[in-house]
Write an enzyme that holds these catalytic residues in place. Structure first.
Site, PDB file in Angstrom:
ATOM      1  N   SER A 139       0.499  -0.911  -0.231  1.00  0.00           N
ATOM      2  CA  SER A 139       0.112  -0.368  -0.166  1.00  0.00           C
ATOM      3  C   SER A 139       0.855   1.169  -0.339  1.00  0.00           C
ATOM      4  O   SER A 139       1.933   1.321   0.893  1.00  0.00           O
ATOM      5  CB  SER A 139      -0.778   0.206   1.422  1.00  0.00           C
ATOM      6  OG  SER A 139      -1.176   1.322   1.543  1.00  0.00           O
TER       7      SER A 139
ATOM      8  N   TYR B 233      -2.099  -0.443  10.523  1.00  0.00           N
ATOM      9  CA  TYR B 233      -2.855  -0.726   9.793  1.00  0.00           C
ATOM     10  C   TYR B 233      -1.358  -0.475   8.232  1.00  0.00           C
ATOM     11  O   TYR B 233      -0.413  -0.696   8.347  1.00  0.00           O
ATOM     12  CB  TYR B 233      -4.190   0.108   8.637  1.00  0.00           C
ATOM     13  CG  TYR B 233      -3.873  -0.479   6.943  1.00  0.00           C
ATOM     14  CD1 TYR B 233      -4.692  -1.197   6.711  1.00  0.00           C
ATOM     15  CD2 TYR B 233      -3.730   0.217   6.291  1.00  0.00           C
ATOM     16  CE1 TYR B 233      -4.401  -2.082   5.402  1.00  0.00           C
ATOM     17  CE2 TYR B 233      -3.362   0.259   4.412  1.00  0.00           C
ATOM     18  CZ  TYR B 233      -3.914  -0.923   3.955  1.00  0.00           C
ATOM     19  OH  TYR B 233      -3.831  -1.555   3.453  1.00  0.00           O
TER      20      TYR B 233
END
Length: 678
Positions: free
Chosen positions: A555, A568
């Protein structure tokens, strides 16, 4: 309007082709003669409709029929130059086509056109070939069938064989068909129903003779110590051996594998005559064109240590390649096509099962099905007599036939990921689903892995049959479940070449609200999960010796420090560094490790739909339905990132053009300057 004769032909073909003991996949052919309309004169013309080259009886449709003018086809007998030049006759069939002609005529077209009967079936039934391959097949044919079926000695398929069968039909009006030595059967009839009835009579009579008169144990007694392993142990052993065997079978070109442990196979592998019969090879041309001249047989008992089995397989494979080259050199002429490859298509492992190989999963599966037919043929021949296949020299003439080479040359160019086996975690939705679709579209076999069994099954079904994709249920935080998923890939397709670590979830909270459980969950699924999947897959890739690709869907959050995102973002950073670490470690094995860094993928995302979207929308102060547009506005390109954009990056990284790239992260974020790699 389709003539009734053609409708009857297709229905008959589909019925006959539905039973693998009646004829094999894409084997045999059927025909009907009737009257059509000449497209030039408008007058009537006698026609032959016959299954075209490469078609399958079980799935035959009208478009799979070749249509020829009967007068022109039969006139070829007057200009036939003899067996030494009969290959030229196949090209002559093109001058006999009616209208656009339909499918390409096969080598067996002459058989159907020259026989004086309105309907003709040429089939490869196991029981019929058993008699055709028995040492005293001619005497058995007379004894079993009387004057209703006539023996025709072995002859390579072609125009002369058609003349031979036509001569039998003319000389023996009471005959309903023939046994073709070393090959199969041909039957005929005045109607489609009579033709099918005669075909089935020949097959049933042959089956009854084998059943009532055959030896009780045609393959000999069971060899002590070679009995099948128990089910779970057998499956575990097969999963461990499959990647090794696939790597060996892919020495010349990458292959897909298929494993079967059917009762027929396991019984044959346990018997005393296994090695002697396997060494004789198959006989029917359709069989050995797909199974090769003979299989490789592991000569160790099932209980032998795994490392001993692996070492022996490597020795046997080297010997197999030498033997195959010697076979080629014994029979090749200056005009023969180049040797196509010396690796086995069939590998037999007593107690475990049969591994078959091909350029794709369907070809690998069908090769195994053909060898099962061959086992049935050997059993029948040994029950009645002695199995005596056609000579090796004749097998070579067909395997390296110029017509077979031309057929291979007409095959479409393989897709970029052909013969690659992909495992996609989190493949049941969102980005994973898009990746699975793209990889399958580019030719890969795909294992769709997801915690949600229903979602995995749905996506696998979207991709096609089990020859294209299979679902597996896996929790990537469980080492045992991960190992089972990789084993499933090995058992379904022979191994694994391409892994996409995509499984993930997200919790968006500030530091002070992030619980220990939140942190552990994020890291268990993405950091630990990716590690477990990569470790299990790397073991298989190293065993195969074919290199491979590990792709992490990381990501931009692994680089960009966004707000309220500590668990995250940290887990994504962990994944990002795994890419670098594993690229450095696995390069010596030809395994490339790369990552993809998407921006937020809102549309089609299971993560965003599961609550992450609402959380991130609240952080940025926008409505959840506007989150995709919000992400797009902050990018340099002002474009929203969709699942298929991520899938495209995975394809680019794995399709071969970036063969020298490893340790790379590819941004798929439409340009987020704060996430630039540096």
């Amino acid at each position: 309007m389709t003539p009734q004769a053609v409708r009857d032909l297709i229905a008959r073909s589909n019925r006959l082709g539905a039973d693998p003991t009646t004829t094999n996949y894409a084997g045999g052919n059927t025909s009907a003669k009737g009257t059509g309309t000449d497209p030039v004169t408008g007058g009537p013309v006698d026609l032959l409709w016959v299954k075209g080259s490469g078609g399958d009886l079980g799935t035959l449709t009208e478009t799979g029929l070749a249509v020829l003018r009967l007068d022109r086809l039969r006139a070829l007998a007057d200009v036939y130059p003899g067996v030494e030049r009969e290959d030229e006759m196949v090209a002559a069939f093109d001058y006999c086509l009616h209208g656009r002609g339909g499918a390409a005529p096969s080598i067996d077209t002459a058989m159907h056109g020259l026989v004086e009967a309105p309907h003709v079936d040429h089939l490869h039934p196991d029981a019929g070939i058993a008699i055709a391959c028995a040492a005293d097949g001619e005497a058995l044919t007379k004894e079993i069938f009387g004057d209703r079926v006539v023996w025709v000695p072995w002859r390579r398929p072609g125009f002369q064989l058609g003349l031979d069968i036509a001569a039998v039909r003319a000389a023996d009006p009471q005959a309903v068909g023939v046994i073709l030595g070393g090959h199969g059967i041909t039957a005929w009839g005045a109607t489609s129903e009579e033709c099918e009835r005669n075909s089935r009579e020949i097959i049933a009579t042959a089956q009854a003779a084998i059943g009532s008169r055959g030896a009780a144990e045609p393959f000999g007694p069971v060899r002590p110590g070679f009995e099948p392993l128990p089910g779970a142990e057998r499956r575990s052993r097969a999963a461990a051996l499959a990647p090794v065997i696939r790597g060996l079978a892919s020495t010349d070109r990458r292959q897909v594998g298929h494993w079967t442990d059917s009762d027929v196979v396991l019984d044959f592998l346990s018997r005393d005559k296994l090695e002697a019969l396997a060494a004789l090879g198959t006989s029917c041309p359709d069989h050995f064109l797909r199974t090769k001249v003979r299989p490789l047989v592991l000569d160790l008992p099932p209980a032998a240590p795994l490392e001993d089995a692996v070492a022996r397989l490597r020795e046997l494979h080297a010997a197999y390649r030498e033997d195959y080259r010697a076979y080629y050199e014994r029979h090749a002429t200056p005009d023969s096509p180049a040797m196509r490859g010396a690796d086995p298509a069939i590998v037999l492992v007593p107690g475990v099962g049969m591994f078959s190989f091909g350029a794709n999963a369907q070809t690998a599966r069908v090769a195994g099905e053909f060898y099962v037919n061959a086992i049935n043929v050997m059993r029948g021949a040994e029950a009645l007599s002695t199995y005596a296949p056609i000579p090796e020299s004749e097998k070579f003439r067909i395997e390296y036939w110029a017509l077979e080479e031309a057929k291979l040359a007409r095959m479409p160019k393989p897709k970029p990921l052909a013969a690659r086996i992909a495992l996609v975690t989190g493949g049941g939705s969102g980005i994973g689903r898009a990746i699975a679709h793209r990889l399958a579209a580019e030719g890969a076999c795909v294992v769709v892995a997801d915690r949600d069994a229903g979602a995995a099954a749905t996506v696998a079904a979207e991709l096609g049959s089990a020859d294209v994709a299979v679902p597996v249920t896996v929790d990537v935080t469980d080492p045992g479940a991960v190992a089972a998923a990789v084993d499933a890939a090995a058992l379904a397709f022979g191994g694994v070449d391409l892994v996409v670590n995509n499984a993930g979830l997200s919790v968006s909270k500030p530091l002070l609200e992030t619980t220990d459980a939140d942190w552990d969950l994020q890291h268990d699924v993405m950091a630990k999960g990716s590690f477990l999947v990569s470790r299990a897959a790397a073991r298989v890739m190293i065993a195969q010796g074919l290199g491979g690709d590990l792709v992490y869907i990381a990501s931009k959050n692994g680089v960009f420090a966004g707000p309220n995102n500590v668990a995250y973002g940290a887990a994504k950073a962990d994944q990002a560094h795994q890419v670098r670490l594993l690229a450095a470690e696995l390069g010596e094995h030809g395994i490339r490790v790369n990552g993809v860094n998407p921006d937020g993928v809102v549309r089609g995302s299971g993560i965003f739909a599961g609550g992450w979207g609402a959380q991130r929308a609240a952080v940025y102060g926008v409505a959840e339905e506007d989150l995709g547009a919000f992400y797009a506005r902050r990018t340099l390109l002002k474009r929203e990132v969709l699942p298929e954009h991520v899938a495209a990056a995975v394809f680019v990284l794995t399709a071969g053009e970036l063969s020298h790239t490893t340790g790379l992260h590819v941004p798929v974020d439409a340009g987020v300057a704060a996430a630039f790699l540096r």
